[in-house]
Every structure is written in C-alpha cells, then in structure tokens.
Design a protein around this motif. Structure first.
Motif, PDB file in Angstrom:
ATOM      1  N   ALA A 144      17.290  55.034 -25.748  1.00 24.80           N
ATOM      2  CA  ALA A 144      18.154  54.793 -26.916  1.00 24.80           C
ATOM      3  C   ALA A 144      19.594  54.547 -26.477  1.00 24.80           C
ATOM      4  N   GLU A 145      20.002  55.235 -25.429  1.00 28.49           N
ATOM      5  CA  GLU A 145      21.378  55.116 -24.931  1.00 28.49           C
ATOM      6  C   GLU A 145      21.679  53.669 -24.484  1.00 28.49           C
ATOM      7  N   ALA A 146      20.712  53.065 -23.784  1.00 24.23           N
ATOM      8  CA  ALA A 146      20.905  51.692 -23.290  1.00 24.23           C
ATOM      9  C   ALA A 146      20.949  50.696 -24.447  1.00 24.23           C
ATOM     10  N   LEU A 147      20.074  50.896 -25.443  1.00 23.92           N
ATOM     11  CA  LEU A 147      20.056  50.002 -26.599  1.00 23.92           C
ATOM     12  C   LEU A 147      21.346  50.154 -27.409  1.00 23.92           C
ATOM     13  N   LYS A 148      21.773  51.401 -27.582  1.00 22.60           N
ATOM     14  CA  LYS A 148      23.006  51.666 -28.338  1.00 22.60           C
ATOM     15  C   LYS A 148      24.199  50.979 -27.667  1.00 22.60           C
ATOM     16  N   ARG A 149      24.218  51.009 -26.342  1.00 23.47           N
ATOM     17  CA  ARG A 149      25.328  50.393 -25.605  1.00 23.47           C
ATOM     18  C   ARG A 149      25.353  48.880 -25.814  1.00 23.47           C
ATOM     19  N   LEU A 150      24.166  48.251 -25.756  1.00 23.78           N
ATOM     20  CA  LEU A 150      24.082  46.797 -25.977  1.00 23.78           C
ATOM     21  C   LEU A 150      24.613  46.420 -27.362  1.00 23.78           C
ATOM     22  N   ILE A 151      24.359  47.289 -28.343  1.00 27.97           N
ATOM     23  CA  ILE A 151      24.811  47.025 -29.713  1.00 27.97           C
ATOM     24  C   ILE A 151      26.294  47.332 -29.864  1.00 27.97           C
ATOM     25  N   ASP A 152      26.686  48.534 -29.449  1.00 26.75           N
ATOM     26  CA  ASP A 152      28.076  48.991 -29.638  1.00 26.75           C
ATOM     27  C   ASP A 152      29.090  48.056 -29.000  1.00 26.75           C
ATOM     28  N   LYS A 153      28.745  47.541 -27.818  1.00 31.37           N
ATOM     29  CA  LYS A 153      29.711  46.733 -27.070  1.00 31.37           C
ATOM     30  C   LYS A 153      29.878  45.320 -27.630  1.00 31.37           C
ATOM     31  N   THR A 154      28.953  44.909 -28.511  1.00 33.10           N
ATOM     32  CA  THR A 154      29.009  43.513 -28.975  1.00 33.10           C
ATOM     33  C   THR A 154      29.114  43.342 -30.485  1.00 33.10           C
ATOM     34  N   GLN A 155      28.703  44.357 -31.265  1.00 32.32           N
ATOM     35  CA  GLN A 155      28.546  44.119 -32.707  1.00 32.32           C
ATOM     36  C   GLN A 155      29.852  43.782 -33.432  1.00 32.32           C
ATOM     37  N   PHE A 156      31.002  44.216 -32.882  1.00 31.05           N
ATOM     38  CA  PHE A 156      32.277  43.922 -33.547  1.00 31.05           C
ATOM     39  C   PHE A 156      32.576  42.423 -33.607  1.00 31.05           C
ATOM     40  N   ALA A 157      31.957  41.640 -32.719  1.00 34.08           N
ATOM     41  CA  ALA A 157      32.236  40.196 -32.661  1.00 34.08           C
ATOM     42  C   ALA A 157      31.276  39.357 -33.502  1.00 34.08           C
ATOM     43  N   ILE A 158      30.349  40.012 -34.230  1.00 33.29           N
ATOM     44  CA  ILE A 158      29.423  39.273 -35.095  1.00 33.29           C
ATOM     45  C   ILE A 158      30.218  38.558 -36.184  1.00 33.29           C
ATOM     46  N   SER A 159      29.865  37.309 -36.442  1.00 32.38           N
ATOM     47  CA  SER A 159      30.559  36.528 -37.469  1.00 32.38           C
ATOM     48  C   SER A 159      30.157  36.986 -38.866  1.00 32.38           C
ATOM     49  N   THR A 160      31.124  36.941 -39.795  1.00 30.10           N
ATOM     50  CA  THR A 160      30.817  37.266 -41.192  1.00 30.10           C
ATOM     51  C   THR A 160      30.824  35.990 -42.050  1.00 30.10           C
ATOM     52  N   GLU A 161      30.989  34.873 -41.389  1.00 29.11           N
ATOM     53  CA  GLU A 161      31.050  33.580 -42.082  1.00 29.11           C
ATOM     54  C   GLU A 161      29.629  33.093 -42.354  1.00 29.11           C
ATOM     55  N   GLU A 162      29.266  33.007 -43.636  1.00 30.64           N
ATOM     56  CA  GLU A 162      27.872  32.710 -43.978  1.00 30.64           C
ATOM     57  C   GLU A 162      27.461  31.269 -43.647  1.00 30.64           C
ATOM     58  N   THR A 163      28.432  30.354 -43.530  1.00 25.22           N
ATOM     59  CA  THR A 163      28.060  28.950 -43.287  1.00 25.22           C
ATOM     60  C   THR A 163      27.390  28.786 -41.924  1.00 25.22           C
ATOM     61  N   ARG A 164      27.915  29.505 -40.923  1.00 24.75           N
ATOM     62  CA  ARG A 164      27.260  29.452 -39.603  1.00 24.75           C
ATOM     63  C   ARG A 164      26.386  30.696 -39.471  1.00 24.75           C
ATOM     64  N   TYR A 165      25.303  30.704 -40.254  1.00 21.59           N
ATOM     65  CA  TYR A 165      24.451  31.891 -40.395  1.00 21.59           C
ATOM     66  C   TYR A 165      23.872  32.360 -39.056  1.00 21.59           C
ATOM     67  N   TYR A 166      23.692  31.410 -38.107  1.00 22.82           N
ATOM     68  CA  TYR A 166      23.092  31.767 -36.813  1.00 22.82           C
ATOM     69  C   TYR A 166      24.034  32.629 -35.968  1.00 22.82           C
ATOM     70  N   LEU A 167      25.295  32.791 -36.398  1.00 22.48           N
ATOM     71  CA  LEU A 167      26.228  33.690 -35.699  1.00 22.48           C
ATOM     72  C   LEU A 167      26.314  35.053 -36.384  1.00 22.48           C
ATOM     73  N   ASN A 168      25.526  35.247 -37.471  1.00 25.43           N
ATOM     74  CA  ASN A 168      25.595  36.504 -38.236  1.00 25.43           C
ATOM     75  C   ASN A 168      24.710  37.599 -37.651  1.00 25.43           C
ATOM     76  N   GLY A 169      24.652  37.655 -36.333  1.00 17.81           N
ATOM     77  CA  GLY A 169      23.826  38.682 -35.706  1.00 17.81           C
ATOM     78  C   GLY A 169      24.082  38.753 -34.213  1.00 17.81           C
ATOM     79  N   ILE A 170      23.309  39.595 -33.541  1.00 16.03           N
ATOM     80  CA  ILE A 170      23.412  39.733 -32.082  1.00 16.03           C
ATOM     81  C   ILE A 170      22.263  38.960 -31.442  1.00 16.03           C
ATOM     82  N   TYR A 171      22.613  38.135 -30.462  1.00 15.83           N
ATOM     83  CA  TYR A 171      21.619  37.355 -29.727  1.00 15.83           C
ATOM     84  C   TYR A 171      21.123  38.215 -28.561  1.00 15.83           C
TER      85      TYR A 171
END
Length: 372
Positions: free
Chosen positions: A133-160
């Motif tokens: 869980a620690e490794a998964l949490k790190r992958l999320i925590d370190k990147t989720q702040f940069a997720i786009s909130t712009e609905e037009t480019r929906y493919y940026l509305n998540g973590i790749y």
C-alpha cells in the motif's frame, strides 16, 4: 433482515463507501447503499455507475437479508450515535422501511429494493499483481496534484499508470499533467505487470484510493483490463471504470538539455514563495525568479495592491536568468519534495524547467514558465 454490530465498525465501513455516492442524483437508487447481512458479516456497497466500493464488516446476523437505504442519511445517523454503542438494523416485514436502533435512539428509513441496485460488471481482468500500500500511495501522492480539472481534455483528468523498461529493469510509473505542469513517479514493477496496458485512472477514483491506502503495512491486490481496474485492500474492494482516451506522449515535454543547475533549500524557498505571493492577484499568481550567482530574488508585482521581493541564498554558478512561474504550482511541487534541497534544471525564460528531489531519484516535476 436483522443484524447487530458495533457502531465503530459500521461507521468505519460507511465512511469508506458513502463518499462514492453523489449528493445529487437523478436516479434515486444511486443515493442508496446496499446492505447485505449473511453469515457473520454485513456487506456494504455503493456506486455512481463509474466507481463501486464494497466492504464487509463483522456483525451478529440474526436474520439474513438485504436492502438499500439512503447512504448519506445512514452515515449521518451512525456518526451521531454515542461511542461504544451497538447498532441494530432491522428490515420491516413489508421490506419498505428499515429500523436503526441504538440504546434509546430509534430511526426508521425508507428502503428501495435490492433488485433495483445496479451492478458494475467487471468483465474479465487480464493482469493481476500485488504491491505494498505504501508504494501505491506514493505513486498517487506524488502525482495527483497535477491532474487536470479541465473537462475538455478529459484524457488528462486522471493518473496515467503504466509499466516501462528503464535501465534494463521494469518500472511501474505514474504520470499526471494539466498542460502547465507535469509530475512523474515510479517504483519497481511488481511481478504481473509485464505487458500491462497503459491506463488512465479517473480523478475521483484516485481521490478515494488515496484515502483507502492509509495503512502502509497492507498489501494491495490490483486487477486490470483495458476498461476497468479493481483494487482489493483488506476487506475493501474498489472497482472503477478507466478513462477511455489516449494519454499524450509525456516524454516529449520532459526537458533533457537544460544545463543551468540551481540548488536551493526547499523549505526556505517554499516559505519565500508563499510570502511574496501574498500580494499577487488571484488570476495571475505569477512570481518572478531572478537567479544569479549564489542568490535567487523572488519578486511579485500586482498593479492593484502592491509588490514584494525576497532574497534566498542558493547554489548557482551558470549565467544569470530571469524566469516566471505560477506561485501555486511552485508550492505544490515543493510540498511533494521530501529532501532538504530542491534541484532546478533551467534552460531559458521560455522553456520548461525540470525540478528534482535531492533525496528521491524516482520522482521528477516539469513546470512551464509564465510571462512576467
């Protein structure tokens, strides 16, 4: 259905599942949580048709059965019951109402039939792996702040999330970008990632997952296909649809030729950015960095309210450079860095800047500059 369980157990499980339920629903059944009493446990399930969370909690089942009741209402009731109490959930013979009884408190909630509750069909998963869980949490925590909130480019509305070969080893990598900034984190790929499709996990799923992987010693089981992903964390199962889109080639925007190296104390820098940005306009939030020999001068100029400058000592020996950034973006990146020192690799005032963590080689951040 008649079941008795500890208030704390019921509250903990409701807390995990009720967040998935949208406050406003045009489909009444989606406002409800599905309760199923069987064996020695009570199972709870909630969905918004894109995301589904189920959890089982220990209970004394006196009569097996199932029904659905308003999720937020039940959560609020259980939350307000006294600590250490027991809760009895009892379905009327008619099946149209459920009683919630604890001590001298008694509530009666309207039910909708279990048969109306939608099932998020998972289909077959092509890849399965387990990771801490620690490794998964790190992958999320370190990147989720940069997720786009712009609905037009929906493919940026998540973590790749994808597996990639780097230096002869398979790595599991998470990337998020909103076009102005990019965050990338990676970890050693667990066994089973080989050949997995690159997937985009939606923002809401990321947010829920972040709250569920709060116990570092747990193992998380991950199952995925091209369209769905399922996480099993202890007694909690989270199933989600994936974003159906193509994530852009992020490698192209990560600069490789930036040769001006700036080393600066992370905390001093973040505090200085925070202070000078107090006078910046909400819309602009631009802070200008004048970088010279051994010093960075931060400046903000807002025609409506005033200006501010602050100097921070730094290790820099290249040609002087002036470059502007969004103050909030700088603070977001600084908050992710775990080491004492932040490393900026710069090119010029108009090119993307690479930011790295002095104590974490598995993460990197890219910021686009602003005109100031």
């Amino acid at each position: 259905m008649r079941v008795i369980l500890e208030r704390s157990n019921l509250l903990k499980s409701l807390n995990h599942v009720h967040r998935v339920v949208e406050r406003r629903n045009t489909i009444p059944i989606l406002s409800n949580v599905l309760l199923g009493a069987d064996g020695e446990s009570l199972s709870l399930k909630a969905t918004d048709l894109d995301l589904e969370v189920t959890e089982a909690t220990p209970a004394r089942v006196e009569q097996a059965g199932a029904t659905t009741v308003p999720a937020h209402l039940l959560y609020d009731i259980v939350r307000k019951l006294s600590d250490g109490s027991e809760v009895m959930l009892k379905l009327d013979e008619s099946g149209n109402a459920m009683s919630v009884v604890s001590g001298r408190s008694s509530f009666r909630l309207q039910c909708l039939p279990q048969s109306d509750f939608p099932e998020l069909t998972a289909g077959s998963f092509t890849h399965r792996f387990q990771m801490p869980a620690e490794a998964l949490k790190r992958l999320i925590d370190k990147t989720q702040f940069a997720i786009s909130t712009e609905e037009t480019r929906y493919y940026l509305n998540g973590i790749y999330l994808h597996a990639i070969e780097a230096d002869g080893r398979l790595r599991l990598r998470s990337v998020a970008t909103d076009g102005h900034r990019l965050a990338r984190a990676e970890t050693e790929a667990p066994s089973g990632c080989e050949g997995m499709p690159g997937i985009i996990i939606p923002r809401k799923t990321v947010s829920e997952l972040q709250k569920l992987v709060d116990q570092p010693d747990l193992q998380v089981s991950v199952e995925l296909s091209d369209t769905k992903i399922r996480f099993t964390i202890g007694s909690i199962v989270l199933t989600s649809k994936l974003i159906d889109g193509t994530f852009p080639d992020y490698q192209r925007v990560i600069p490789t030729g930036n040769d001006k190296k700036l080393l600066i104390d992370r905390q001093s820098f973040a505090q200085a950015v925070d202070r000078v940005s107090t006078v910046s306009s909400e819309r602009g939030r631009a802070v200008k960095l004048s970088i010279g020999d051994g010093m960075v001068t931060l400046a903000v100029n807002n025609p409506d309210s005033g200006s501010a400058t602050e100097e921070v000592a730094a290790d820099y020996a290249a040609d002087p450079i002036e470059i502007g950034f969004n103050a909030k973006y700088l603070l977001d990146v600084a908050a992710q860095l775990s080491g004492g020192e932040a490393q900026f690799m710069l090119a010029d005032a108009g090119s993307p800047t690479l930011i790295q963590d002095g104590s974490d080689a598995d993460t990197l951040y890219v910021l686009m500059p602003m005109r100031v």
